[in-house]
Scaffold this active site. Structure first.
Site, PDB file in Angstrom:
ATOM      1  N   ASP A   1      47.463-123.202 -46.092  1.00 26.56           N
ATOM      2  CA  ASP A   1      46.536-122.397 -46.903  1.00 26.56           C
ATOM      3  C   ASP A   1      45.928-123.256 -48.015  1.00 26.56           C
ATOM      4  OD1 ASP A   1      45.133-120.058 -47.383  1.00 26.56           O
ATOM      5  OD2 ASP A   1      46.747-119.082 -48.492  1.00 26.56           O
TER       6      ASP A   1
ATOM      7  N   LYS B   1      55.808-116.306 -61.097  1.00 25.52           N
ATOM      8  CA  LYS B   1      55.163-115.691 -59.927  1.00 25.52           C
ATOM      9  C   LYS B   1      56.024-114.537 -59.453  1.00 25.52           C
ATOM     10  CE  LYS B   1      53.402-116.717 -55.265  1.00 25.52           C
ATOM     11  NZ  LYS B   1      53.000-117.741 -54.277  1.00 25.52           N
TER      12      LYS B   1
HETATM   13  P1  ADP Z   1      49.506-115.868 -53.590  1.00 24.05           P
HETATM   14  O1  ADP Z   1      50.543-116.228 -52.595  1.00 24.05           O
HETATM   15  O2  ADP Z   1      49.536-114.417 -53.907  1.00 24.05           O
HETATM   16  O3  ADP Z   1      48.124-116.373 -53.262  1.00 24.05           O
HETATM   17  P2  ADP Z   1      49.669-118.033 -55.545  1.00 24.05           P
HETATM   18  O4  ADP Z   1      50.924-118.815 -55.597  1.00 24.05           O
HETATM   19  O5  ADP Z   1      48.511-118.678 -54.858  1.00 24.05           O
HETATM   20  O6  ADP Z   1      49.982-116.601 -54.924  1.00 24.05           O
HETATM   21  O7  ADP Z   1      49.245-117.618 -57.007  1.00 24.05           O
HETATM   22  C1  ADP Z   1      48.085-116.818 -57.227  1.00 24.05           C
HETATM   23  C2  ADP Z   1      47.226-117.472 -58.287  1.00 24.05           C
HETATM   24  O8  ADP Z   1      47.985-117.562 -59.515  1.00 24.05           O
HETATM   25  C3  ADP Z   1      46.792-118.897 -57.985  1.00 24.05           C
HETATM   26  O9  ADP Z   1      45.623-118.930 -57.205  1.00 24.05           O
HETATM   27  C4  ADP Z   1      46.557-119.437 -59.402  1.00 24.05           C
HETATM   28  O10 ADP Z   1      45.315-119.007 -59.918  1.00 24.05           O
HETATM   29  C5  ADP Z   1      47.666-118.762 -60.210  1.00 24.05           C
HETATM   30  N1  ADP Z   1      48.869-119.621 -60.265  1.00 24.05           N
HETATM   31  C6  ADP Z   1      49.817-119.733 -59.310  1.00 24.05           C
HETATM   32  N2  ADP Z   1      50.786-120.611 -59.669  1.00 24.05           N
HETATM   33  C7  ADP Z   1      50.429-121.078 -60.883  1.00 24.05           C
HETATM   34  C8  ADP Z   1      51.013-122.048 -61.781  1.00 24.05           C
HETATM   35  N3  ADP Z   1      52.147-122.678 -61.477  1.00 24.05           N
HETATM   36  N4  ADP Z   1      50.364-122.313 -62.943  1.00 24.05           N
HETATM   37  C9  ADP Z   1      49.212-121.660 -63.246  1.00 24.05           C
HETATM   38  N5  ADP Z   1      48.620-120.750 -62.440  1.00 24.05           N
HETATM   39  C10 ADP Z   1      49.204-120.451 -61.274  1.00 24.05           C
HETATM   40 MG    MG Z   2      47.287-118.309 -53.241  1.00 18.17          MG
END
Ligand code: ADP
Ligand code: MG
Length: 357
Positions: A150, A54
């Protein structure tokens, strides 16, 4: 100015400054993205293991947001022993970004199945199992005074989609620590999932997450978002009036117990809303425990270590009271449409004016 209370700034993870790319190869396409983050699949060179990286920008809209990222890391660390929260593997920092190397939840967002056509959509039995897991994860966070703030189908992922795996809660970017000494009032969240007390700028508590779990369960069962209006203001009005359609049109083929469960959460007064522990004892979630297992319970218990090799703990729905213990927690333990007070959310007076008329 945003209220910054409930943020944690002490972490024990060593933030690496050597290049991420020395140790990981990016593979495949993006796993997802939110307002400030891009998430990509990567493979650790030394182990060959897949992870999700991320990438979080440190500056957003001209403001230094490193503290927000550190808070996100602190909350993930504190939830290390929570099997339903995504695991944090490593952290890297570059001049512009912080990279969280997370456990990869290969099944993607539960959002996909929420909006899928009938044959791919969740059955009620699936929802019962997933809701129990979400509640066990959230109960554990709440016992440690962490509120997620959230919870929505984009932030609840699956270890695998087919066969349907286990849930992993992600995205602690808006989470806060709440305890008896600090009061957190903030306007943030995602319009469709946000609780009435947030709209009224009343204190945030663990009950705020429980409202979102009510909305989430409604969406998982029906494929419809209970409060969504044509425009944000209409959504907010529906929320503040708790204007929910529980009719047979929407809940065709879904049990009365499920409706009763949702009703216990979509309650305007946060004090009267069911807690995560109470939800885990709701007849809807208890009803299926002995029916969802295919083999007799003793046999399942005997063989579960082989049958669930991917799960860090034995599947708790087979070992009932597991959720009552939250293993080894320390002291503490932006999604697509996410908004915060400083961004797109209308000012408090504006909302109230809109809501009054
Ligand atoms: P933001 O804070 O920008 O919303 P997220 O942590 O929700 O970030 O990550 C955005 C998207 O990335 C998530 O909605 C999901 O689809 C994907 N994602 C996030 N973490 C993971 C993970 N550990 N494994 C697979 N997909 C992930
Ligand atoms: Mg998110």
């Amino acid at each position: 100015m945003m209220n910054r209370s409930g943020m944690v700034n002490i972490i024990r993870t060593r933030i690496r400054t050597d290049p991420f790319k020395n140790n990981y190869d990016l593979v495949g396409k993006e796993l997802g993205r939110g307002k400030f983050a891009v998430v990509k699949k990567c493979v650790e060179k030394t182990t060959g293991k897949e992870h999700a990286a991320k990438f979080l920008r440190k500056r957003r809209k001209g403001q230094d947001c490193r503290g927000d990222v550190v808070h996100e890391i602190a909350v993930l660390e504190s939830a290390e022993a929570n099997p339903y929260v995504v695991a944090l593997h490593e952290v890297y920092e570059t001049p512009f970004e912080i990279i969280l190397v997370l456990e990869c939840a290969a099944g993607g967002e539960i959002f996909n199945q929420c909006v899928a056509d009938n044959d791919e959509a969740f059955t009620e039995k699936d929802v019962i199992r997933l809701a129990r897991q979400i509640l066990m994860g959230v109960a554990c966070l709440h016992r440690n005074n962490v509120v997620h703030l959230d919870l929505k189908p984009q932030n609840v992922l699956l270890t695998s989609a087919q066969p349907l795996g286990d849930i992993r809660i992600v995205d602690f970017g808006l989470s806060r620590r709440v305890d008896s000494t600090t009061e957190v009032r903030e306007i943030l969240g995602t319009p469709e999932y946000v609780a009435p007390e947030i709209l009224n700028y009343e204190p945030i508590s663990t009950a705020t997450d429980m409202w979102s779990i009510g909305v989430l369960t409604y969406v998982m069962l029906t494929g419809e978002s209970p409060f969504q209006g044509e425009e944000k203001q209409e959504t907010f009005l529906n929320i503040s009036q708790v204007n929910v359609d529980y009719s047979q049109d929407v809940f065709e083929g879904i049990s009365d117990l499920a409706v009763d469960f949702i009703r216990s959460l979509l309650v305007k007064n946060p004090r009267k809303r069911a807690t995560a522990e109470q939800c885990l004892n709701h007849p809807w979630l208890i009803s299926e425990i002995h029916h969802t297992v295919d083999a007799p319970l003793d046999e399942q218990e005997a063989s579960q270590s082989e049958s669930e090799p991917e799960s860090p703990v034995p599947s708790p729905e087979l070992v009932m009271p597991l959720y009552l213990t939250c293993p080894g927690q320390g002291e503490l333990k932006t999604g697509r449409d996410t908004f915060s007070f400083s961004e797109s959310f209308p000012s408090r007076t504006e909302i109230q004016q809109e809501l009054i008329c």
